[in-house]
Design a protein around this motif. Structure first.
Motif, short mmCIF file in Angstrom:
data_model
loop_
_atom_site.label_atom_id
_atom_site.label_comp_id
_atom_site.label_asym_id
_atom_site.label_seq_id
_atom_site.Cartn_x
_atom_site.Cartn_y
_atom_site.Cartn_z
N ASN A 298 17.42 95.63 -95.93
CA ASN A 298 16.77 96.90 -95.59
C ASN A 298 15.30 96.85 -96.02
N VAL A 299 14.59 97.92 -95.77
CA VAL A 299 13.15 97.95 -96.05
C VAL A 299 12.87 97.80 -97.55
N ASN A 300 13.67 98.42 -98.40
CA ASN A 300 13.46 98.28 -99.85
C ASN A 300 13.64 96.84 -100.29
N GLU A 301 14.66 96.16 -99.78
CA GLU A 301 14.86 94.76 -100.13
C GLU A 301 13.74 93.89 -99.56
N LEU A 302 13.27 94.22 -98.38
CA LEU A 302 12.12 93.50 -97.81
C LEU A 302 10.90 93.65 -98.70
N LEU A 303 10.67 94.85 -99.17
CA LEU A 303 9.53 95.10 -100.05
C LEU A 303 9.65 94.27 -101.32
N ASP A 304 10.82 94.25 -101.93
CA ASP A 304 11.03 93.43 -103.13
C ASP A 304 10.81 91.95 -102.83
N PHE A 305 11.31 91.50 -101.68
CA PHE A 305 11.18 90.10 -101.30
C PHE A 305 9.71 89.72 -101.11
N VAL A 306 8.97 90.57 -100.44
CA VAL A 306 7.55 90.29 -100.18
C VAL A 306 6.77 90.26 -101.51
N ILE A 307 7.07 91.18 -102.40
CA ILE A 307 6.39 91.19 -103.70
C ILE A 307 6.69 89.91 -104.47
N ALA A 308 7.95 89.46 -104.42
CA ALA A 308 8.33 88.23 -105.11
C ALA A 308 7.66 87.01 -104.49
N MET A 309 7.35 87.06 -103.20
CA MET A 309 6.67 85.94 -102.55
C MET A 309 5.30 85.68 -103.18
N GLN A 310 4.69 86.72 -103.68
CA GLN A 310 3.38 86.59 -104.32
C GLN A 310 3.43 85.56 -105.47
N ILE A 311 4.53 85.55 -106.18
CA ILE A 311 4.68 84.67 -107.34
C ILE A 311 4.89 83.22 -106.90
N GLU A 312 5.65 83.02 -105.85
CA GLU A 312 6.04 81.68 -105.43
C GLU A 312 5.04 80.99 -104.50
N ALA A 313 4.08 81.73 -103.98
CA ALA A 313 3.11 81.14 -103.03
C ALA A 313 2.26 80.09 -103.74
N GLY B 252 15.07 89.03 -92.27
CA GLY B 252 15.03 90.36 -92.88
C GLY B 252 14.33 91.36 -91.98
N PHE B 253 13.23 90.94 -91.36
CA PHE B 253 12.54 91.82 -90.41
C PHE B 253 13.47 92.17 -89.25
N SER B 254 14.20 91.19 -88.75
CA SER B 254 15.12 91.43 -87.64
C SER B 254 16.20 92.45 -88.02
N LYS B 255 16.74 92.33 -89.22
CA LYS B 255 17.79 93.26 -89.66
C LYS B 255 17.26 94.69 -89.79
N SER B 256 15.97 94.84 -90.08
CA SER B 256 15.39 96.17 -90.29
C SER B 256 14.51 96.60 -89.12
#
Length: 110
Positions: free
Chosen positions: A11-26, A51-55
């Motif tokens: 969902n959008v909340n999980e997408l938001l968490d995922f995108v924020i976590a990407m900042q660390i791993e980039a 994730g985008f497709s699901k939401s």
């Protein structure tokens, strides 16, 4: 080894968490623990796109298209600068912030 099911934000909340976590791993998106050696740039961006497709309905078509295009651009930027030396990674991280702003603009369910 037991096959691992790919985590996909639901969902959008999980997408938001995922995108924020990407900042660390980039920019490489590698697993540093050794427990998930299959995680890499391609795997991470596949998770994001699915994730985008699901939401998609919740995001709306315009946001979905914008986020999908940004995802493609970010992936290219990170692939072009895996050692964070040419500035492409910085541009990709800036896109993560923009993606976060877009996801936060999605109306919440009441």
């Amino acid at each position: 080894m037991i096959p691992v099911k790919m985590y996909v934000p639901e969902n959008v909340n999980e997408l938001l968490d995922f995108v924020i976590a990407m900042q660390i791993e980039a920019p490489k998106f590698l697993d540093r623990t050794g427990y998930m050696p299959f995680i890499n740039l391609n795997y991470t961006f596949q998770q994001l796109r699915e994730g985008f497709s699901k939401s998609r309905r919740r995001l709306g078509e315009e946001r979905y298209q914008q986020l999908s295009q940004m995802s493609d651009q970010m992936r290219a930027l990170f692939a072009a600068d895996p050692d964070d030396k040419t500035g492409e990674t910085t541009k990709g991280r800036e896109m993560i912030y923009e993606m976060e702003r877009i996801l936060r603009s999605v109306p919440r369910k009441s």
